[in-house]
Design a protein around this motif. Structure first.
Motif, PDB file in Angstrom:
ATOM      1  N   PHE A   1       1.858   1.948 -27.971  1.00  0.00           N
ATOM      2  CA  PHE A   1       1.633   2.943 -26.931  1.00  0.00           C
ATOM      3  C   PHE A   1       0.254   3.539 -27.137  1.00  0.00           C
ATOM      4  O   PHE A   1      -0.074   3.954 -28.252  1.00  0.00           O
ATOM      5  CB  PHE A   1       2.656   4.073 -27.051  1.00  0.00           C
ATOM      6  CG  PHE A   1       4.033   3.680 -26.633  1.00  0.00           C
ATOM      7  CD1 PHE A   1       4.570   4.167 -25.452  1.00  0.00           C
ATOM      8  CD2 PHE A   1       4.798   2.838 -27.413  1.00  0.00           C
ATOM      9  CE1 PHE A   1       5.843   3.821 -25.067  1.00  0.00           C
ATOM     10  CE2 PHE A   1       6.075   2.490 -27.034  1.00  0.00           C
ATOM     11  CZ  PHE A   1       6.603   2.981 -25.852  1.00  0.00           C
ATOM     12  N   THR A   2      -0.545   3.607 -26.082  1.00  0.00           N
ATOM     13  CA  THR A   2      -1.860   4.215 -26.179  1.00  0.00           C
ATOM     14  C   THR A   2      -2.051   5.186 -25.023  1.00  0.00           C
ATOM     15  O   THR A   2      -2.062   4.786 -23.856  1.00  0.00           O
ATOM     16  CB  THR A   2      -2.972   3.149 -26.176  1.00  0.00           C
ATOM     17  OG1 THR A   2      -2.725   2.221 -27.228  1.00  0.00           O
ATOM     18  CG2 THR A   2      -4.335   3.788 -26.358  1.00  0.00           C
ATOM     19  N   ALA A   3      -2.195   6.481 -25.373  1.00  0.00           N
ATOM     20  CA  ALA A   3      -2.450   7.528 -24.394  1.00  0.00           C
ATOM     21  C   ALA A   3      -3.907   7.947 -24.535  1.00  0.00           C
ATOM     22  O   ALA A   3      -4.377   8.182 -25.651  1.00  0.00           O
ATOM     23  CB  ALA A   3      -1.531   8.719 -24.646  1.00  0.00           C
ATOM     24  N   THR A   4      -4.621   8.021 -23.430  1.00  0.00           N
ATOM     25  CA  THR A   4      -6.023   8.443 -23.458  1.00  0.00           C
ATOM     26  C   THR A   4      -6.221   9.610 -22.501  1.00  0.00           C
ATOM     27  O   THR A   4      -5.504   9.754 -21.510  1.00  0.00           O
ATOM     28  CB  THR A   4      -6.973   7.286 -23.084  1.00  0.00           C
ATOM     29  OG1 THR A   4      -6.623   6.780 -21.798  1.00  0.00           O
ATOM     30  CG2 THR A   4      -6.906   6.165 -24.111  1.00  0.00           C
ATOM     31  N   GLY A   5      -7.223  10.418 -22.828  1.00  0.00           N
ATOM     32  CA  GLY A   5      -7.512  11.557 -21.978  1.00  0.00           C
ATOM     33  C   GLY A   5      -8.764  12.267 -22.447  1.00  0.00           C
ATOM     34  O   GLY A   5      -9.421  11.834 -23.381  1.00  0.00           O
ATOM     35  N   THR A   6      -9.056  13.365 -21.787  1.00  0.00           N
ATOM     36  CA  THR A   6     -10.237  14.147 -22.143  1.00  0.00           C
ATOM     37  C   THR A   6      -9.835  15.590 -22.435  1.00  0.00           C
ATOM     38  O   THR A   6     -10.237  16.479 -21.704  1.00  0.00           O
ATOM     39  CB  THR A   6     -11.278  14.099 -21.016  1.00  0.00           C
ATOM     40  OG1 THR A   6     -10.636  14.451 -19.784  1.00  0.00           O
ATOM     41  CG2 THR A   6     -11.922  12.751 -20.880  1.00  0.00           C
ATOM     42  N   PRO A   7      -9.088  15.874 -23.454  1.00  0.00           N
ATOM     43  CA  PRO A   7      -8.461  14.947 -24.401  1.00  0.00           C
ATOM     44  C   PRO A   7      -7.009  14.646 -24.019  1.00  0.00           C
ATOM     45  O   PRO A   7      -6.447  15.291 -23.134  1.00  0.00           O
ATOM     46  CB  PRO A   7      -8.490  15.739 -25.709  1.00  0.00           C
ATOM     47  CG  PRO A   7      -8.268  17.158 -25.252  1.00  0.00           C
ATOM     48  CD  PRO A   7      -8.987  17.274 -23.918  1.00  0.00           C
ATOM     49  N   ALA A   8      -6.401  13.707 -24.758  1.00  0.00           N
ATOM     50  CA  ALA A   8      -4.952  13.535 -24.723  1.00  0.00           C
ATOM     51  C   ALA A   8      -4.396  14.561 -25.702  1.00  0.00           C
ATOM     52  O   ALA A   8      -4.983  14.797 -26.755  1.00  0.00           O
ATOM     53  CB  ALA A   8      -4.561  12.125 -25.144  1.00  0.00           C
TER      54      ALA A   8
ATOM     55  N   ASN B   1      -9.303  11.811 -28.025  1.00  0.00           N
ATOM     56  CA  ASN B   1      -9.613  10.986 -26.867  1.00  0.00           C
ATOM     57  C   ASN B   1      -8.556   9.899 -26.680  1.00  0.00           C
ATOM     58  O   ASN B   1      -8.268   9.484 -25.566  1.00  0.00           O
ATOM     59  CB  ASN B   1     -10.991  10.346 -26.994  1.00  0.00           C
ATOM     60  CG  ASN B   1     -12.103  11.386 -26.987  1.00  0.00           C
ATOM     61  OD1 ASN B   1     -11.905  12.527 -26.593  1.00  0.00           O
ATOM     62  ND2 ASN B   1     -13.274  10.984 -27.442  1.00  0.00           N
ATOM     63  N   SER B   2      -7.974   9.434 -27.816  1.00  0.00           N
ATOM     64  CA  SER B   2      -6.965   8.387 -27.776  1.00  0.00           C
ATOM     65  C   SER B   2      -5.879   8.670 -28.816  1.00  0.00           C
ATOM     66  O   SER B   2      -6.190   8.987 -29.959  1.00  0.00           O
ATOM     67  CB  SER B   2      -7.612   7.025 -28.065  1.00  0.00           C
ATOM     68  OG  SER B   2      -6.651   6.005 -28.147  1.00  0.00           O
ATOM     69  N   ILE B   3      -4.627   8.563 -28.389  1.00  0.00           N
ATOM     70  CA  ILE B   3      -3.477   8.692 -29.283  1.00  0.00           C
ATOM     71  C   ILE B   3      -2.703   7.393 -29.168  1.00  0.00           C
ATOM     72  O   ILE B   3      -2.198   7.052 -28.098  1.00  0.00           O
ATOM     73  CB  ILE B   3      -2.573   9.887 -28.893  1.00  0.00           C
ATOM     74  CG1 ILE B   3      -3.363  11.194 -28.960  1.00  0.00           C
ATOM     75  CG2 ILE B   3      -1.334   9.932 -29.782  1.00  0.00           C
ATOM     76  CD1 ILE B   3      -2.600  12.410 -28.430  1.00  0.00           C
ATOM     77  N   SER B   4      -2.629   6.651 -30.280  1.00  0.00           N
ATOM     78  CA  SER B   4      -1.987   5.335 -30.262  1.00  0.00           C
ATOM     79  C   SER B   4      -0.872   5.281 -31.298  1.00  0.00           C
ATOM     80  O   SER B   4      -1.039   5.756 -32.423  1.00  0.00           O
ATOM     81  CB  SER B   4      -3.028   4.255 -30.561  1.00  0.00           C
ATOM     82  OG  SER B   4      -2.436   2.973 -30.551  1.00  0.00           O
TER      83      SER B   4
ATOM     84  N   THR C   1      -2.347   6.663 -34.676  1.00  0.00           N
ATOM     85  CA  THR C   1      -3.798   6.747 -34.833  1.00  0.00           C
ATOM     86  C   THR C   1      -4.361   7.643 -33.740  1.00  0.00           C
ATOM     87  O   THR C   1      -4.154   7.389 -32.555  1.00  0.00           O
ATOM     88  CB  THR C   1      -4.443   5.349 -34.745  1.00  0.00           C
ATOM     89  OG1 THR C   1      -3.858   4.497 -35.726  1.00  0.00           O
ATOM     90  CG2 THR C   1      -5.945   5.430 -34.967  1.00  0.00           C
ATOM     91  N   LEU C   2      -5.073   8.690 -34.157  1.00  0.00           N
ATOM     92  CA  LEU C   2      -5.768   9.587 -33.237  1.00  0.00           C
ATOM     93  C   LEU C   2      -7.251   9.297 -33.382  1.00  0.00           C
ATOM     94  O   LEU C   2      -7.769   9.325 -34.504  1.00  0.00           O
ATOM     95  CB  LEU C   2      -5.467  11.038 -33.595  1.00  0.00           C
ATOM     96  CG  LEU C   2      -3.977  11.377 -33.587  1.00  0.00           C
ATOM     97  CD1 LEU C   2      -3.602  12.149 -34.829  1.00  0.00           C
ATOM     98  CD2 LEU C   2      -3.632  12.147 -32.351  1.00  0.00           C
ATOM     99  N   SER C   3      -7.919   9.012 -32.273  1.00  0.00           N
ATOM    100  CA  SER C   3      -9.331   8.616 -32.327  1.00  0.00           C
ATOM    101  C   SER C   3     -10.173   9.432 -31.365  1.00  0.00           C
ATOM    102  O   SER C   3      -9.758   9.710 -30.244  1.00  0.00           O
ATOM    103  CB  SER C   3      -9.488   7.139 -31.944  1.00  0.00           C
ATOM    104  OG  SER C   3      -8.697   6.321 -32.748  1.00  0.00           O
ATOM    105  N   GLY C   4     -11.373   9.779 -31.803  1.00  0.00           N
ATOM    106  CA  GLY C   4     -12.346  10.457 -30.962  1.00  0.00           C
ATOM    107  C   GLY C   4     -12.084  11.945 -30.826  1.00  0.00           C
ATOM    108  O   GLY C   4     -11.125  12.350 -30.200  1.00  0.00           O
TER     109      GLY C   4
END
Length: 177
Positions: free
Chosen positions: A82-89, A106-109, A118-121
């Motif tokens: 599962f990958t959720a993206t947003g500004t931010p998620a 920016n991304s929660i996978s 994994t939380l990225s950005g």
């Protein structure tokens, strides 16, 4: 034809969270139904992909994720990513002890097979009096270990802030003797 899509979506959504239910705090949430709301969604059944777009809200008990975009991919081994993206998620949940935890990135996978979040950005995780910020934070549900990493620039750093425990008002009041 629509009846063929419904079981695929239900399996994709349900299986994402239940694998980590035994390990995670707020575990009662993982026994509750998952509801995904979005302005639009589409499914690629042949490639085992579900996509939810615009104002995506994933709710399961007290667990809530808000994102601009959610993509769910089913692997051949029947595990999902599962990958959720947003500004931010944004992720929020109430833990078993009643305390809240929140995260934004920016991304929660979530990789179901590896049980890794994994939380990225532009990552920020807040729990009780602590805050961790970095470019990437990885949490392993199986081992209950967290790793925070800086970005690619030499000036990037991981920041962890531990706030002192708040004193109760009773400790500050003068005593009458």
């Amino acid at each position: 034809m629509l009846k063929q899509f419904i079981p695929v979506v239900a399996l994709l959504a349900l299986s994402a969270v239940t694998a980590s239910a035994v390990q995670a705090k707020g575990r009662d949430d993982f026994n509750k139904p998952i509801q995904i709301n979005a302005e639009s969604d589409w499914f690629d059944v042949a490639n085992k992909i579900a996509v939810f777009e615009n104002n995506v809200v994933i709710q399961q008990g007290t667990l809530q994720i808000r994102a601009d975009h959610l993509e769910v991919k089913r692997r051949d081994d029947q595990s999902d990513v599962f990958t959720a993206t947003g500004t931010p998620a944004v992720y929020q949940q109430q833990l078993d002890d009643g305390s809240p935890i929140s995260a934004e990135a920016n991304s929660i996978s979530y990789d179901q097979a590896k049980q890794i979040l994994t939380l990225s950005g532009n990552v920020k995780v807040s729990q009780n009096n602590s805050v961790v910020q970095g470019s990437e934070i990885i949490y392993n549900f199986a081992t209950q270990q967290m790793t925070a990493n800086r970005g690619e620039s030499d000036s990037d750093r991981v920041t962890t802030i531990f706030m002192p425990k708040k004193k109760s008002d009773n400790n500050n009041e003068p005593t009458n003797r």
